[in-house]
Design a protein around this motif. Structure first.
Motif, PDB file in Angstrom:
ATOM      1  N   GLU A 151       0.846  -1.176  -0.204  1.00  0.00           N
ATOM      2  CA  GLU A 151      -0.122   0.114  -0.290  1.00  0.00           C
ATOM      3  C   GLU A 151       0.737   1.330   0.039  1.00  0.00           C
ATOM      4  N   SER A 152       1.934   1.374   0.804  1.00  0.00           N
ATOM      5  CA  SER A 152       2.955   2.336   0.775  1.00  0.00           C
ATOM      6  C   SER A 152       3.470   2.429  -0.610  1.00  0.00           C
ATOM      7  N   ALA A 153       4.023   1.444  -1.281  1.00  0.00           N
ATOM      8  CA  ALA A 153       4.700   1.668  -2.315  1.00  0.00           C
ATOM      9  C   ALA A 153       3.508   2.129  -3.687  1.00  0.00           C
ATOM     10  N   GLU A 154       2.192   1.913  -3.333  1.00  0.00           N
ATOM     11  CA  GLU A 154       1.095   2.246  -4.175  1.00  0.00           C
ATOM     12  C   GLU A 154       1.174   3.846  -4.296  1.00  0.00           C
ATOM     13  N   ARG A 155       1.124   4.254  -2.818  1.00  0.00           N
ATOM     14  CA  ARG A 155       1.223   5.654  -2.812  1.00  0.00           C
ATOM     15  C   ARG A 155       2.127   6.471  -3.288  1.00  0.00           C
ATOM     16  N   ILE A 156       3.467   6.096  -3.321  1.00  0.00           N
ATOM     17  CA  ILE A 156       4.616   6.548  -3.924  1.00  0.00           C
ATOM     18  C   ILE A 156       4.256   6.671  -5.437  1.00  0.00           C
ATOM     19  N   ALA A 157       3.840   5.459  -5.825  1.00  0.00           N
ATOM     20  CA  ALA A 157       3.730   5.241  -7.442  1.00  0.00           C
ATOM     21  C   ALA A 157       2.687   6.520  -7.850  1.00  0.00           C
ATOM     22  N   ALA A 158       1.631   6.615  -7.061  1.00  0.00           N
ATOM     23  CA  ALA A 158       0.447   7.528  -7.206  1.00  0.00           C
ATOM     24  C   ALA A 158       1.233   9.121  -7.288  1.00  0.00           C
ATOM     25  N   ALA A 159       1.840   9.220  -6.195  1.00  0.00           N
ATOM     26  CA  ALA A 159       2.524  10.500  -6.274  1.00  0.00           C
ATOM     27  C   ALA A 159       3.671  10.815  -7.306  1.00  0.00           C
ATOM     28  N   ALA A 160       4.341   9.841  -7.881  1.00  0.00           N
ATOM     29  CA  ALA A 160       5.313   9.720  -9.012  1.00  0.00           C
ATOM     30  C   ALA A 160       4.545   9.931 -10.360  1.00  0.00           C
ATOM     31  N   GLU A 161       3.247   9.482 -10.343  1.00  0.00           N
ATOM     32  CA  GLU A 161       2.605   9.785 -11.693  1.00  0.00           C
ATOM     33  C   GLU A 161       2.100  11.229 -11.722  1.00  0.00           C
ATOM     34  N   ARG A 162       1.835  11.733 -10.704  1.00  0.00           N
ATOM     35  CA  ARG A 162       1.335  13.165 -10.528  1.00  0.00           C
ATOM     36  C   ARG A 162       2.384  14.247 -10.808  1.00  0.00           C
ATOM     37  N   ALA A 163       3.482  13.758 -10.573  1.00  0.00           N
ATOM     38  CA  ALA A 163       4.557  14.839 -10.181  1.00  0.00           C
ATOM     39  C   ALA A 163       5.274  15.239 -11.764  1.00  0.00           C
ATOM     40  N   GLU A 164       5.918  16.250 -11.390  1.00  0.00           N
ATOM     41  CA  GLU A 164       6.582  16.812 -12.768  1.00  0.00           C
ATOM     42  C   GLU A 164       8.028  16.351 -12.850  1.00  0.00           C
ATOM     43  N   GLY A 165       8.750  15.834 -11.848  1.00  0.00           N
ATOM     44  CA  GLY A 165       9.903  15.577 -11.662  1.00  0.00           C
ATOM     45  C   GLY A 165      10.130  13.651 -11.840  1.00  0.00           C
ATOM     46  N   ILE A 166      11.085  13.347 -12.258  1.00  0.00           N
ATOM     47  CA  ILE A 166      10.992  11.647 -12.253  1.00  0.00           C
ATOM     48  C   ILE A 166      11.392  11.074 -11.169  1.00  0.00           C
ATOM     49  N   CYS A 167      10.855   9.765 -10.877  1.00  0.00           N
ATOM     50  CA  CYS A 167      11.340   8.949  -9.800  1.00  0.00           C
ATOM     51  C   CYS A 167      11.718   7.435 -10.307  1.00  0.00           C
ATOM     52  N   MET A 168      12.939   7.039  -9.878  1.00  0.00           N
ATOM     53  CA  MET A 168      13.517   5.966 -10.154  1.00  0.00           C
ATOM     54  C   MET A 168      14.016   5.280  -8.874  1.00  0.00           C
ATOM     55  N   VAL A 169      14.065   4.037  -9.014  1.00  0.00           N
ATOM     56  CA  VAL A 169      14.269   3.191  -7.654  1.00  0.00           C
ATOM     57  C   VAL A 169      15.336   2.145  -7.828  1.00  0.00           C
ATOM     58  N   GLY A 170      16.288   1.838  -6.640  1.00  0.00           N
ATOM     59  CA  GLY A 170      17.624   1.533  -6.432  1.00  0.00           C
ATOM     60  C   GLY A 170      17.805   0.024  -6.693  1.00  0.00           C
ATOM     61  N   PHE A 171      17.682  -0.394  -7.874  1.00  0.00           N
ATOM     62  CA  PHE A 171      17.913  -1.736  -8.114  1.00  0.00           C
ATOM     63  C   PHE A 171      19.287  -1.606  -8.994  1.00  0.00           C
ATOM     64  N   HIS A 172      20.190  -1.803  -8.498  1.00  0.00           N
ATOM     65  CA  HIS A 172      21.560  -1.484  -8.745  1.00  0.00           C
ATOM     66  C   HIS A 172      22.209  -2.713  -9.592  1.00  0.00           C
ATOM     67  N   ASN A 173      21.641  -3.934  -9.432  1.00  0.00           N
ATOM     68  CA  ASN A 173      22.201  -5.105  -9.856  1.00  0.00           C
ATOM     69  C   ASN A 173      21.956  -5.107 -11.460  1.00  0.00           C
ATOM     70  N   ARG A 174      20.823  -4.633 -11.853  1.00  0.00           N
ATOM     71  CA  ARG A 174      20.618  -4.388 -13.222  1.00  0.00           C
ATOM     72  C   ARG A 174      21.881  -3.851 -14.126  1.00  0.00           C
ATOM     73  N   HIS A 175      22.596  -3.071 -13.457  1.00  0.00           N
ATOM     74  CA  HIS A 175      23.781  -2.144 -13.933  1.00  0.00           C
ATOM     75  C   HIS A 175      25.109  -2.812 -13.877  1.00  0.00           C
ATOM     76  N   ALA A 176      25.163  -4.002 -13.267  1.00  0.00           N
ATOM     77  CA  ALA A 176      26.592  -4.515 -13.139  1.00  0.00           C
ATOM     78  C   ALA A 176      27.080  -5.002 -14.384  1.00  0.00           C
ATOM     79  N   ALA A 177      28.321  -5.517 -14.502  1.00  0.00           N
ATOM     80  CA  ALA A 177      28.790  -5.632 -15.942  1.00  0.00           C
ATOM     81  C   ALA A 177      28.285  -7.029 -16.356  1.00  0.00           C
ATOM     82  N   SER A 178      27.741  -8.152 -15.322  1.00  0.00           N
ATOM     83  CA  SER A 178      27.415  -9.416 -15.734  1.00  0.00           C
ATOM     84  C   SER A 178      26.085  -9.058 -16.379  1.00  0.00           C
ATOM     85  N   ALA A 179      25.085  -8.065 -15.858  1.00  0.00           N
ATOM     86  CA  ALA A 179      23.951  -8.063 -16.675  1.00  0.00           C
ATOM     87  C   ALA A 179      24.206  -7.238 -17.721  1.00  0.00           C
TER      88      ALA A 179
END
Length: 378
Positions: free
Chosen positions: A113-141
């Motif tokens: 429920e908390s995550a959904e409220r953040i998502a709703a705020a991000a949808e309304r916002a002018e700024g961007i919102c990204m989430v810290g899943f750093h392993n996607r950016h490792a050399a292996s990935a």
């Protein structure tokens, strides 16, 4: 935006405020300063943390995110949230509503429920919102992505995702083992990384059904062996917790694609961060966050044979740094995020919620039922 940084980067005219000045906050600040951002503000409840951060980065410091956002004398364009999970929502929502760009550490929220409220705020916002899943950016990935785009693997069918420690329960009395602050245990702390990376490798297919079991095994034992002192030689007779310390799950996605998950802070098995990705033409295996990748193939040239290829990646390509670079690049370009999106993070949170619900009921949980179970947003 703020004036260009005079640090080691090239100067990109972005003022960054870090909320939560522990190790992760320090890492983000160092990465972003190296990329040319100006670290202008830091927030933490602990005075010593504020003083250390202010000295190292020449930043203004505050004991609340509200004070930072209200200070018009400091030009904060970007807010990075590295607090305990429960506080992601009030900080991220306030920053988005104030027109700032936001990078929030995983998981998106301490509850669905908390995550959904953040998502709703991000949808309304002018700024961007990204989430810290750093392993996607490792050399292996990164290497996996490149070979996948070439069609090397054919149709991807299954991911075996492991993030298992033999002994690695966080420290005594820490927020990690407090269900009110963390929202969960090993699943929300490290299992979340494995779920995200597995879904990412399958291009985030629709998740149909989830079955899982979350266990609290070691926190209730009278004696807990901690040979490496991971939890500061945590004594379970003094400090107990009510969160999961290991999880097993099966995730069924659209078109027959599947994921198996093993995640644990403490298990009586060898530790493993191995990923095994299976495709119709080839497979891949690597350790989460690593720089190397192995391709597993077979052929008939000459005779039937296996063809295994070891790829040695650039060790200077680290997931945390590349993630922060991509985030700043997206902010500067004014583009919508194409990776680490809130929608993807919300899907991961829905899977986590379904695993917990499946564990509680002893039954598989369909994701459409999880959607119906969540509270209606204002």
């Amino acid at each position: 935006m703020s004036e260009a940084s005079t640090g080691t980067g090239t100067g990109i005219g972005i003022g960054v405020g870090i909320v939560g000045l522990g190790g992760m906050g320090q890492l983000h600040a160092s990465n972003m300063r190296q990329e040319g951002a100006d670290i202008v503000a830091g927030v933490d409840l602990v005075k010593e943390q504020r003083e250390r951060f202010g000295t190292e980065f020449g930043a203004e410091t505050y004991d609340s995110h509200e004070a930072m956002l209200d200070d018009e004398s400091v030009d904060v364009d970007v807010v990075v949230v590295t607090t305990p999970n429960k506080f992601h929502e009030p900080i991220a929502v306030a920053a988005l509503e104030a027109g700032r760009h936001v990078l929030v550490e995983k998981p998106l929220g301490h509850t669905l429920e908390s995550a959904e409220r953040i998502a709703a705020a991000a949808e309304r916002a002018e700024g961007i919102c990204m989430v810290g899943f750093h392993n996607r950016h490792a050399a292996s990935a990164a290497m996996f992505d490149a070979y996948k785009s070439q069609g090397r693997f054919g149709r991807l069918t299954h991911v075996e995702a492991n993030y298992v420690r033999r002994r690695g329960v966080p420290g005594p009395g820490s927020w990690f083992t407090n269900p009110d602050l963390a929202g969960g245990g090993a699943l929300l702390d490290i299992g979340v990384h494995a779920i995200d990376l597995a879904l990412y490798m399958l291009d985030f297919p629709d998740v149909i059904e989830v079955s899982g079991t979350a266990r609290t095994t070691f926190g209730t034992q009278k004696e807990y062996a901690d040979p490496d002192g991971f939890g500061n030689n945590w004594n379970a007779t003094v400090e107990t917790y009510e969160v999961d310390d290991s999880v097993s799950a099966f995730i069924r996605c659209a078109d027959g694609r599947t994921i198996t998950l093993e995640a644990g802070w403490a298990t009586n098995r060898d530790p493993s961060q191995e990923f095994h990705v299976r495709g119709s033409n080839a497979g891949a295996q690597f350790e989460i966050g690593d720089s190397n990748l192995e391709l597993l193939e077979a052929g008939t040239a000459g005779c039937d044979h296996y063809a295994d290829t070891q790829l040695t990646g650039d060790t200077s390509v680290t997931g945390h740094y590349e993630q922060d670079r991509v985030f700043l690049e997206t902010v500067v370009a004014g583009d919508e995020p194409t990776t680490n999106t809130v929608d993807e993070a919300l899907t991961v949170q829905q899977v986590i919620d379904a695993i917990y619900r499946s564990s509680e009921t002893g039954r598989a949980v369909r994701l459409e039922d999880t959607h119906k179970a969540t509270r209606t947003l204002d």
